[in-house]
Write a protein that holds these residues in place. Structure first.
Motif, PDB file in Angstrom:
ATOM      1  N   LEU A  22       0.661  -1.167   0.202  1.00  0.00           N
ATOM      2  CA  LEU A  22      -0.118   0.131  -0.094  1.00  0.00           C
ATOM      3  C   LEU A  22       0.856   1.314   0.363  1.00  0.00           C
ATOM      4  CD1 LEU A  22      -2.402  -0.957   2.255  1.00  0.00           C
ATOM      5  CD2 LEU A  22      -3.622  -0.534   0.001  1.00  0.00           C
ATOM      6  N   ALA A  23       1.961   1.521   0.573  1.00  0.00           N
ATOM      7  CA  ALA A  23       2.738   1.983   0.569  1.00  0.00           C
ATOM      8  C   ALA A  23       3.245   2.757  -0.668  1.00  0.00           C
ATOM      9  CB  ALA A  23       3.666   2.934   2.620  1.00  0.00           C
ATOM     10  N   ARG A  24       3.908   2.059  -0.961  1.00  0.00           N
ATOM     11  CA  ARG A  24       4.982   1.764  -2.011  1.00  0.00           C
ATOM     12  C   ARG A  24       3.088   1.681  -3.458  1.00  0.00           C
ATOM     13  NH1 ARG A  24       7.563  -3.522  -3.677  1.00  0.00           N
ATOM     14  NH2 ARG A  24       9.565  -2.574  -6.232  1.00  0.00           N
ATOM     15  N   ASN A  25       2.472   2.236  -3.544  1.00  0.00           N
ATOM     16  CA  ASN A  25       2.177   2.370  -4.342  1.00  0.00           C
ATOM     17  C   ASN A  25       0.603   3.557  -4.055  1.00  0.00           C
ATOM     18  OD1 ASN A  25       1.902   0.285  -6.430  1.00  0.00           O
ATOM     19  ND2 ASN A  25       1.527  -1.215  -4.760  1.00  0.00           N
ATOM     20  N   THR A  26       1.314   4.095  -3.303  1.00  0.00           N
ATOM     21  CA  THR A  26       0.033   4.960  -2.134  1.00  0.00           C
ATOM     22  C   THR A  26      -0.402   6.327  -3.474  1.00  0.00           C
ATOM     23  OG1 THR A  26       1.290   5.327  -0.338  1.00  0.00           O
ATOM     24  CG2 THR A  26      -0.105   7.266  -0.804  1.00  0.00           C
ATOM     25  N   ALA A  27       0.344   6.667  -4.398  1.00  0.00           N
ATOM     26  CA  ALA A  27       0.586   7.944  -5.291  1.00  0.00           C
ATOM     27  C   ALA A  27      -0.408   7.306  -6.422  1.00  0.00           C
ATOM     28  CB  ALA A  27       1.266   7.901  -5.803  1.00  0.00           C
ATOM     29  N   THR A  28      -0.568   6.046  -6.693  1.00  0.00           N
ATOM     30  CA  THR A  28      -1.180   5.448  -7.973  1.00  0.00           C
ATOM     31  C   THR A  28      -2.920   5.484  -7.106  1.00  0.00           C
ATOM     32  OG1 THR A  28       0.321   4.665  -8.595  1.00  0.00           O
ATOM     33  CG2 THR A  28      -1.339   3.692  -9.253  1.00  0.00           C
ATOM     34  N   LEU A  29      -2.938   4.922  -5.683  1.00  0.00           N
ATOM     35  CA  LEU A  29      -3.702   4.175  -4.979  1.00  0.00           C
ATOM     36  C   LEU A  29      -5.127   6.148  -4.607  1.00  0.00           C
ATOM     37  CD1 LEU A  29      -2.670   1.648  -2.967  1.00  0.00           C
ATOM     38  CD2 LEU A  29      -4.663   1.191  -5.140  1.00  0.00           C
ATOM     39  N   GLU A  30      -4.182   6.893  -4.873  1.00  0.00           N
ATOM     40  CA  GLU A  30      -5.094   7.845  -4.122  1.00  0.00           C
ATOM     41  C   GLU A  30      -4.841   8.656  -5.505  1.00  0.00           C
ATOM     42  OE1 GLU A  30      -2.536   9.292  -0.289  1.00  0.00           O
ATOM     43  OE2 GLU A  30      -1.667  10.378  -1.992  1.00  0.00           O
ATOM     44  N   ASN A  31      -4.608   8.356  -7.035  1.00  0.00           N
ATOM     45  CA  ASN A  31      -5.540   9.182  -8.307  1.00  0.00           C
ATOM     46  C   ASN A  31      -6.553   8.657  -8.393  1.00  0.00           C
ATOM     47  OD1 ASN A  31      -3.321  10.694  -8.252  1.00  0.00           O
ATOM     48  ND2 ASN A  31      -2.146   9.731  -9.361  1.00  0.00           N
ATOM     49  N   GLN A  32      -6.677   7.158  -7.505  1.00  0.00           N
ATOM     50  CA  GLN A  32      -7.781   6.180  -8.131  1.00  0.00           C
ATOM     51  C   GLN A  32      -9.131   7.114  -6.906  1.00  0.00           C
ATOM     52  OE1 GLN A  32      -7.667   2.590  -9.919  1.00  0.00           O
ATOM     53  NE2 GLN A  32      -5.423   2.051  -9.303  1.00  0.00           N
ATOM     54  N   GLY A  33      -9.026   7.861  -5.927  1.00  0.00           N
ATOM     55  CA  GLY A  33      -9.873   8.068  -4.707  1.00  0.00           C
ATOM     56  C   GLY A  33      -9.644   6.890  -3.359  1.00  0.00           C
ATOM     57  N   LEU A  34      -8.094   6.162  -3.303  1.00  0.00           N
ATOM     58  CA  LEU A  34      -8.145   5.699  -2.211  1.00  0.00           C
ATOM     59  C   LEU A  34      -8.014   6.789  -1.385  1.00  0.00           C
ATOM     60  CD1 LEU A  34      -9.282   3.296  -3.445  1.00  0.00           C
ATOM     61  CD2 LEU A  34      -7.839   2.519  -2.404  1.00  0.00           C
ATOM     62  N   ALA A  35      -7.938   7.204   0.231  1.00  0.00           N
ATOM     63  CA  ALA A  35      -7.610   7.588   1.428  1.00  0.00           C
ATOM     64  C   ALA A  35      -6.808   6.250   2.026  1.00  0.00           C
ATOM     65  CB  ALA A  35      -7.696   8.090   2.136  1.00  0.00           C
ATOM     66  N   LEU A  36      -5.114   6.562   1.940  1.00  0.00           N
ATOM     67  CA  LEU A  36      -3.939   5.758   2.619  1.00  0.00           C
ATOM     68  C   LEU A  36      -2.922   5.730   4.024  1.00  0.00           C
ATOM     69  CD1 LEU A  36      -2.600   4.032  -0.395  1.00  0.00           C
ATOM     70  CD2 LEU A  36      -4.682   3.423   1.058  1.00  0.00           C
ATOM     71  N   PRO A  37      -4.135   6.109   5.212  1.00  0.00           N
ATOM     72  CA  PRO A  37      -3.319   7.161   6.319  1.00  0.00           C
ATOM     73  C   PRO A  37      -2.742   5.695   6.193  1.00  0.00           C
ATOM     74  CG  PRO A  37      -5.128   5.817   7.007  1.00  0.00           C
ATOM     75  CD  PRO A  37      -5.605   6.091   5.139  1.00  0.00           C
ATOM     76  N   ALA A  38      -1.672   6.427   7.161  1.00  0.00           N
ATOM     77  CA  ALA A  38      -0.481   5.391   7.880  1.00  0.00           C
ATOM     78  C   ALA A  38      -0.519   5.010   8.861  1.00  0.00           C
ATOM     79  CB  ALA A  38       1.028   6.907   8.534  1.00  0.00           C
ATOM     80  N   PRO A  39       0.117   3.467   8.972  1.00  0.00           N
ATOM     81  CA  PRO A  39      -0.886   2.768  10.078  1.00  0.00           C
ATOM     82  C   PRO A  39      -0.882   3.472  11.268  1.00  0.00           C
ATOM     83  CG  PRO A  39       0.293   1.128   8.465  1.00  0.00           C
ATOM     84  CD  PRO A  39       0.479   2.908   7.990  1.00  0.00           C
ATOM     85  N   ARG A  40      -0.016   4.122  11.866  1.00  0.00           N
ATOM     86  CA  ARG A  40       0.587   4.372  13.042  1.00  0.00           C
ATOM     87  C   ARG A  40      -0.228   5.970  13.330  1.00  0.00           C
ATOM     88  NH1 ARG A  40       7.144   3.894  14.824  1.00  0.00           N
ATOM     89  NH2 ARG A  40       7.071   2.224  14.741  1.00  0.00           N
ATOM     90  N   ARG A  41      -0.668   6.486  12.083  1.00  0.00           N
ATOM     91  CA  ARG A  41      -1.712   7.910  12.560  1.00  0.00           C
ATOM     92  C   ARG A  41      -3.077   6.996  13.032  1.00  0.00           C
ATOM     93  NH1 ARG A  41      -4.149  11.253   8.703  1.00  0.00           N
ATOM     94  NH2 ARG A  41      -4.822  13.092  10.060  1.00  0.00           N
ATOM     95  N   PHE A  42      -3.140   6.318  12.000  1.00  0.00           N
ATOM     96  CA  PHE A  42      -4.137   5.081  11.945  1.00  0.00           C
ATOM     97  C   PHE A  42      -4.946   5.606  13.237  1.00  0.00           C
ATOM     98  CE2 PHE A  42      -7.715   2.269  11.857  1.00  0.00           C
ATOM     99  CZ  PHE A  42      -9.084   3.097  10.271  1.00  0.00           C
ATOM    100  N   LEU A  43      -4.115   4.045  13.727  1.00  0.00           N
ATOM    101  CA  LEU A  43      -4.132   3.499  15.189  1.00  0.00           C
ATOM    102  C   LEU A  43      -4.401   4.359  16.342  1.00  0.00           C
ATOM    103  CD1 LEU A  43      -1.860   1.084  14.876  1.00  0.00           C
ATOM    104  CD2 LEU A  43      -4.456   0.926  15.007  1.00  0.00           C
ATOM    105  N   ALA A  44      -3.636   5.888  16.801  1.00  0.00           N
ATOM    106  CA  ALA A  44      -3.637   7.089  17.517  1.00  0.00           C
ATOM    107  C   ALA A  44      -5.140   8.078  16.878  1.00  0.00           C
ATOM    108  CB  ALA A  44      -2.430   7.813  17.032  1.00  0.00           C
ATOM    109  N   MET A  45      -5.168   7.744  15.420  1.00  0.00           N
ATOM    110  CA  MET A  45      -6.300   9.022  16.416  1.00  0.00           C
ATOM    111  C   MET A  45      -7.173   8.036  16.297  1.00  0.00           C
ATOM    112  SD  MET A  45      -5.854  10.590  12.265  1.00  0.00           S
ATOM    113  CE  MET A  45      -7.608  11.593  12.746  1.00  0.00           C
ATOM    114  N   ILE A  46      -7.403   6.801  16.508  1.00  0.00           N
ATOM    115  CA  ILE A  46      -8.818   6.026  16.319  1.00  0.00           C
ATOM    116  C   ILE A  46      -9.120   5.565  18.486  1.00  0.00           C
ATOM    117  CG2 ILE A  46      -9.853   3.114  16.176  1.00  0.00           C
ATOM    118  CD1 ILE A  46     -10.413   5.026  14.238  1.00  0.00           C
TER     119      ILE A  46
END
Length: 297
Positions: A22-46
């Motif tokens: 997921l991290a390796r393809n962040t730019a490509t996937l974001e251009n397709q409408g996906l949000a890819l937060p960093a796992p640590r940031r996501f866990l902290a926010m949750i």
């Protein structure tokens, strides 16, 4: 409605490959409408949101919308990205709580899953989970722990089965409206196209960058070397083509079985792990038959 796809892991499965892809393809996937937060940031926010929510508090659409915006998604009815994908085994709790006096994947898991359901009352949730046989899972889980962890933890597993089906049932009970996709870690070299397609979602292109790491899992060292040499001059166009190529190399050079991490375990522990391993096929059949579970095999 927004979608949140959570690859829960579990611990000691896939060795972070999905998160890396997921991290390796962040730019490509974001251009397709996906949000890819960093796992640590996501866990902290949750964790912060659950702490602020408090036990037994009601669901809040305003809080859900604010959380979705912070995570990079458009809230319900708003423009913006509609699908969030994150690979974060920590959602099920820290590795030290996988085996506890309460049992296997029991301590605090129900509260965490129910908490996700309350934090995202209108968002479509999709859980993705890998399970693994005891012969590979338990040594890998225990390897980074302090000496003597096996003596402390393994006695809590007093059944003849590593109860993955109980964890799957907990996910279904605490979030019955959520989708749930499960596969065996040992099958990842075969089912990875389905796993990645489930992460990305229908109608989106699955980036080929980094796919070889999945396709080559389990190949012998010679098989992987020869496959990589072939692919360097004959790059595949998509996942299906890559899978066909790797199947040929697998058939010719063979696969390596799922191997446990070398760790010093006492004889009684090895006997217990072997006993749990023998029940794995039956356990998987039970999981695959559960209502609401999509089992990749």
């Amino acid at each position: 409605m927004p979608e949140v796809v959570l690859h829960l892991g579990a611990h000691a499965t896939d060795e972070g490959q999905i998160a890396q892809w997921l991290a390796r393809n962040t730019a490509t996937l974001e251009n397709q409408g996906l949000a890819l937060p960093a796992p640590r940031r996501f866990l902290a926010m949750i964790s912060q949101a659950l702490a602020a929510h408090g036990p037994g508090g009601p669901a809040s659409e305003a809080r859900e919308n604010a959380l979705l915006r912070e995570l990079g998604l458009g809230a319900a009815g708003e423009a913006g990205r509609r699908r969030l994908v994150v690979s974060a085994p920590g959602l099920l709790g820290p590795v030290g709580q996988v085996i506890a006096p309460e049992g296997f994947y029991i301590k605090d898991v129900a509260r965490r899953v129910y908490g996700l359901r309350v934090l995202f009352p209108r968002t479509r949730l999709h859980f993705m989970l890998a399970v693994r046989g005891a012969g590979g899972f338990l040594p890998a889980l225990l390897a980074p722990m302090p000496e003597g962890a096996a003596d402390t933890l393994l006695p809590h597993l007093d059944e003849d089965v590593l109860p993955w089906s109980l964890l799957v049932s907990t996910l279904r009970q605490q979030a019955p409206a959520a989708r749930l996709t499960v596969w065996r870690h040992e099958d990842l070299p075969q089912v990875w196209p389905q796993v990645l397609a489930s992460l990305v979602g229908a109608g989106r292109q699955v980036p080929i960058e980094g796919m070889v790491d999945f396709a080559a899992m389990g190949l012998s060292a010679e098989g992987r070397l020869r496959a990589e040499r072939y692919l360097a001059t004959n790059p595949p166009g998509d996942a299906a083509a890559l899978q066909k190529v790797m199947a040929l190399f697998s058939g010719r050079f063979g696969n390596q079985p799922d191997r446990a991490i070398d760790t010093a375990l006492p004889g009684w522990a090895l006997q217990q792990i072997a006993r749990l391993e023998r029940s794995y096929d039956t356990e998987w059949a039970d999981i695959a038959s559960l209502e609401g579970v999509r089992a990749l095999s």
